[in-house]
Design a protein around this motif. Structure first.
Motif, PDB file in Angstrom:
ATOM      1  N   ALA A  85       6.994   5.732  -2.018  1.00  0.00           N
ATOM      2  CA  ALA A  85       6.387   6.482  -3.114  1.00  0.00           C
ATOM      3  C   ALA A  85       5.090   7.150  -2.690  1.00  0.00           C
ATOM      4  N   HIS A  86       4.362   6.527  -1.728  1.00  0.00           N
ATOM      5  CA  HIS A  86       3.042   7.033  -1.368  1.00  0.00           C
ATOM      6  C   HIS A  86       2.968   7.645   0.030  1.00  0.00           C
ATOM      7  N   ALA A  87       4.044   7.576   0.802  1.00  0.00           N
ATOM      8  CA  ALA A  87       3.993   8.130   2.160  1.00  0.00           C
ATOM      9  C   ALA A  87       5.377   8.148   2.784  1.00  0.00           C
ATOM     10  N   THR A  88       5.550   9.036   3.758  1.00  0.00           N
ATOM     11  CA  THR A  88       6.720   9.018   4.638  1.00  0.00           C
ATOM     12  C   THR A  88       6.276   8.484   5.996  1.00  0.00           C
ATOM     13  N   GLY A 136      -2.453  12.899  -3.078  1.00  0.00           N
ATOM     14  CA  GLY A 136      -3.241  11.900  -3.798  1.00  0.00           C
ATOM     15  C   GLY A 136      -3.383  10.588  -3.072  1.00  0.00           C
ATOM     16  N   HIS A 137      -2.706  10.454  -1.930  1.00  0.00           N
ATOM     17  CA  HIS A 137      -2.765   9.201  -1.167  1.00  0.00           C
ATOM     18  C   HIS A 137      -3.188   9.462   0.277  1.00  0.00           C
ATOM     19  N   LEU A 157       0.803  -1.218   0.000  1.00  0.00           N
ATOM     20  CA  LEU A 157       0.000   0.000   0.000  1.00  0.00           C
ATOM     21  C   LEU A 157       0.842   1.277   0.000  1.00  0.00           C
ATOM     22  N   LEU A 158       2.074   1.199   0.434  1.00  0.00           N
ATOM     23  CA  LEU A 158       2.902   2.399   0.550  1.00  0.00           C
ATOM     24  C   LEU A 158       3.711   2.677  -0.706  1.00  0.00           C
ATOM     25  N   THR A 184       5.135   9.219  13.068  1.00  0.00           N
ATOM     26  CA  THR A 184       4.501  10.223  12.210  1.00  0.00           C
ATOM     27  C   THR A 184       4.274   9.613  10.839  1.00  0.00           C
ATOM     28  N   PHE A 185       3.056   9.787  10.331  1.00  0.00           N
ATOM     29  CA  PHE A 185       2.699   9.254   9.014  1.00  0.00           C
ATOM     30  C   PHE A 185       2.276  10.416   8.132  1.00  0.00           C
TER      31      PHE A 185
END
Length: 374
Positions: free
Chosen positions: A254-257, A278-279, A148-149, A272-273
């Motif tokens: 690619a979709h989150a830190t 876009g995600h 998912l990430l 921390t998320f």
């Protein structure tokens, strides 16, 4: 009709120094699923005081006496690092799984002995890497497995701690032949083990190590730049000379830190998320109760108890433990040789297989012995 409640497991602790208290408390917290049945220490007074504090029924001065009794389902090895593998092998040959404090072994060759005995006997040898088992890390690894990430791109892994000269008054600290190494082996290994658990196999690394100011034979700082099989790049820093102490892991997918900053253990509040544009919907998958208990020995021990009672393989097993130890060995080999090291390269007659220093410590007035005296 319901299944019968699994029988309580019996633990024994070898070595009753400081870290043994964390093990004993974890056992107490998980009662009645597991109980502390025995302790062993060559210091009889210390062992008896420990046993009295944690209400332990049996005290031994000799490991062989404990193993001959066969009274443990899990042996916790909490002694100085030089003794970890010999004690673990003795436990495995007695049919008792061993839970070993880090570092598991002082060298990859010694680790390979442990791997061989574990496979020969079919008895698990496990390493304490409790940061894998906190709620945040478990959630992160689950999201990674589910894809998912997105692809991991960049990571930063830092163990920036501070130890004064008095910390090394104990004769086994800061010595290659007893402790195996400096912060790369004894401090930062928890944090980069979690990095490896999240990102998977590493491909190559380039590293530096130095003795900046502490009275040790080993390094007090190391740094590595790492490429992973999946293409991610990471920096790993291990230090004992950093007055503002912190432990930090950040991974940019690619979709989150996703990042965590703590010192010796984290709660969900330390994570921390940050979703990429876009995600934003991923934040809902991450959100949870921020009052989870701190990551600790208890979480890993609970997972081990679950596995042992279910007849499943507990973690962190010898193969996983070896991969983390290989990362440490490669850090030293690259730093002291001044060349990149690839995964799997330390093999055969490579001196870094037999010791973390490889006989190549640049600041050593005399080359340290290649094999530990026993």
């Amino acid at each position: 009709m319901t299944d019968a409640t699994p029988a309580a497991l019996r633990s024994a602790i070898i070595g009753t120094g400081g870290i043994a208290h964390a093990h004993a408390q974890a056992i107490a917290d998980l009662a009645p699923r597991i109980g502390l049945a025995a302790v062993v220490d060559i210091d009889g007074d210390r062992a008896r005081a420990f046993a009295e504090r944690f209400d332990v029924p049996a005290v031994y001065a000799d490991v062989d006496a404990l193993l001959a009794q066969g009274t443990a389902d899990l042996v916790h090895i909490c002694t100085p690092p030089q003794t970890h593998v010999p004690l673990a092998i003795a436990a495995l040959r007695a049919g008792m799984p061993a839970l070993i404090e880090k570092p598991t072994a002082l060298s990859l060759a010694e680790m390979d002995e442990l791997v061989a005995v574990s496979r020969e006997t079919g008895v698990p040898a496990l390493t304490v890497y409790q940061h894998r088992f906190g709620a945040g890390a478990q959630r992160l690894m689950r999201l990674v497995r589910e894809g998912l990430l997105g692809r991991p791109l960049v990571a930063t892994c830092e163990t920036l701690w501070h130890r004064g000269p008095e910390y090394f008054d104990l004769p086994w600290r800061g010595r290659w032949h007893v402790e195996g190494g400096g912060p790369t082996m004894g401090h930062g290994i928890h944090q980069f083990d979690l990095l490896l658990a999240v990102l998977g196999p590493w491909a190559r690394l380039t590293a530096f190590a130095a003795r900046q100011q502490l009275p040790t034979d080993t390094e007090d700082v190391s740094m590595a730049l790492v490429e992973f099989d999946n293409g991610a790049l990471a920096t790993v820093v291990n230090s004992l000379v950093s007055p503002r102490e912190t432990s930090r892991l950040r991974v940019d997918f690619a979709h989150a830190t996703v990042e965590v900053e703590h010192l010796y253990g984290y709660t969900d509040a330390d994570w921390t998320f940050t979703p990429a544009p876009g995600h934003e919907h991923l934040a809902e998958r991450w959100a949870s109760d921020p009052h989870e208990p701190v990551s600790s020995h208890r979480a890993q021990l609970a997972a081990i108890v679950d596995a042992l009672q279910a007849g499943a393989a507990p973690g962190v097993d010898v193969d996983d433990g070896r991969r983390t130890l290989e990362f440490a060995a490669a850090t030293y080999a690259s730093a002291f040789r001044g060349t990149p090291v690839r995964a799997g390269e330390i093999a055969g007659d490579d001196p870094f297989l037999r010791s973390m220093h490889g006989g190549a410590v640049p600041w050593a007035p005399v080359k340290p012995p290649m094999e530990d005296p026993r």
